[in-house]
Motif scaffolding. Sequence first.
Motif: not given
Lengths: 341, 341
Positions: B311, B314-315, B324-330, B332-333, B336-337
């Motif tokens: 995190v 990527l942060g 892009p923030p949403a791409r970075a969050a995706q 990580i998600l 995690l999976d």
Amino acid sequence: MPGWSTLAGMISGPWGKVMQDLLTPLITGDRRALSRAITLVESTRADHRQMAQDLIAGLPDRQALRIGLSGTPGVGKSTFIEAFGTKLTEQGLNVAVLAVDPSSTRSGGSILGDKTRMETLARNPRAFIRPSPSNTHLGGVARRTREAIRLCEAAGYDIVIIETVGVGQSETLVADMSDLFILLLAPAGGDELQGVKRGIMEMADLILVNKADGDLLSPATRTVADYAGALRLLRKRPQDPEGFPKALPVSATTGAGLDAAWSQMLHLAGWRRDHGHLDRNRAEQARQWFWSELRGGLLAKLDRPNVKARVDTLGQKVAQGDLPPARAAQDILDWLDDHRE
Amino acid sequence: MPGWSTLAGMISGPWGKVMQDLLTPLITGDRRALSRAITLVESTRADHRQMAQDLIAGLPDRQALRIGLSGTPGVGKSTFIEAFGTKLTEQGLNVAVLAVDPSSTRSGGSILGDKTRMETLARNPRAFIRPSPSNTHLGGVARRTREAIRLCEAAGYDIVIIETVGVGQSETLVADMSDLFILLLAPAGGDELQGVKRGIMEMADLILVNKADGDLLSPATRTVADYAGALRLLRKRPQDPEGFPKALPVSATTGAGLDAAWSQMLHLAGWRRDHGHLDRNRAEQARQWFWSELRGGLLAKLDRPNVKARVDTLGQKVAQGDLPPARAAQDILDWLDDHRE
């Protein structure tokens, strides 16, 4: 929701072509392409989200000045945006207006509504107006608006006005995605400060007291002085030049004070840019956005129908005292780990 | 943290035996077993959490009256609990006191501190006092306190007082785990209402104005009248009998008003029990607790060191505008999976 049928047609095409069909006209300033792209980022469907992310990642790095604007109903927000936006377009600037209204339950008619309340600006070729998506919760509105701002920037808009009704948490949300945050207020009767919350005052870079014309000119002037006094009591912020935050009178009807307000915004934005505050602020906003997407994405696991059903069943047992809450939660968490999608 | 060495010794034993070693003395009212059990629920270690959940699930279904008590420092909260708690034990009731103080950074010395400030009660065989765990965030304190309440009930305590310093969100937290919520306030100078937030007032079932003795008797009486007036302006709640919420004067030093306060608490609790509000309230609280455990458990995935590192990386890219923030969050998600624990 308008635009969907067109979008659905595009999505059925081959992937690369879809992107080019949307991206190329978007960055050349095609307003219909911009509309479609915003409709895409408003969608919560998994494949649309994927497309939206690809689109956002492919955008050129253009920047607009992002102006957050909050004002309660009746303060003359639409009239102000209409007059202020028109003035900006007369200076050769392209202006996009995005509405943020998480409480909105308006249906398709909202587009008409928003465009009707800013009739002149809506017909202006240099302006683009997009209403708040209907029936969307605060988190969804936040994501859509952040991405819509990026789309407007890529489409060549110089100014993006993000307007919100001053209720609940929407001001914080808008301030968190703006370079400047403006509070539009009405003249107050006497010396009361209209119950503006201290937290909201602290977010404002500029307080504009509207309706400074006719019979209300003198109350408006008094109200400006009151707010100026209240603002002086706040701690000066390191990202501000001398004299900010500031209170000014404006009249959306006569146009009085609009030039002064715009020149103050330019002064503040220029100062922040020159001192690196604008970039630092945007970096911090991007990081916050990332975190909120991350948290939102994790919690979205609980919205899947099969998970919801399980949560409801266990929640019932918990309420009846048949299962300790922590044990029930652990059961769901373990189940989620074993059943990914 | 005291108790750990003993607990560690116990944990190394065979599982069933450990549970019996803790559970059997606990439900017969052994205070050391209760202390150890609370230490166990305070632990965040995965194996301890598992044990704690098993322990909680195995508890007999005993119920105490849960009284939430909030008061700012200096209002005489310790003296009040000391006097009020002692009075209850004199009626043959067993009283447990749990402190909730998320801001607490006190180390092991806190136990001594809390027991010193309620010296008489601490030595009372019918009373059990447990300070707030140190260095724990609000969510952790919430979970620990909810489980500690259950442990105290199982250990045979009739009254569980959950006390908190009136700062930040801790009042809401305590109100959400209590049957009755009491606000302890000091006499105000003049007719000002001590800046008690409306939201806090709305949670209170009973406002007790302390120090109603000596020179402060008359200011205290005036303050009671002021609060009574303010409370009358609030909407009557369906779960309340006529006349509630109420304001009363007390003196922790002289003991004046304590009997009256206790009789009002009994009246309110009895009315709520007879009308089913007590059970409905507990069912709703259990459901909320379940949801908060669920959300907390999901978000805890982000606290794992290997996730944190990812995190952070990527942060950094997000802040620099490289991702892009949403791409970075995706990213990580998805990660995690694919990497569960």
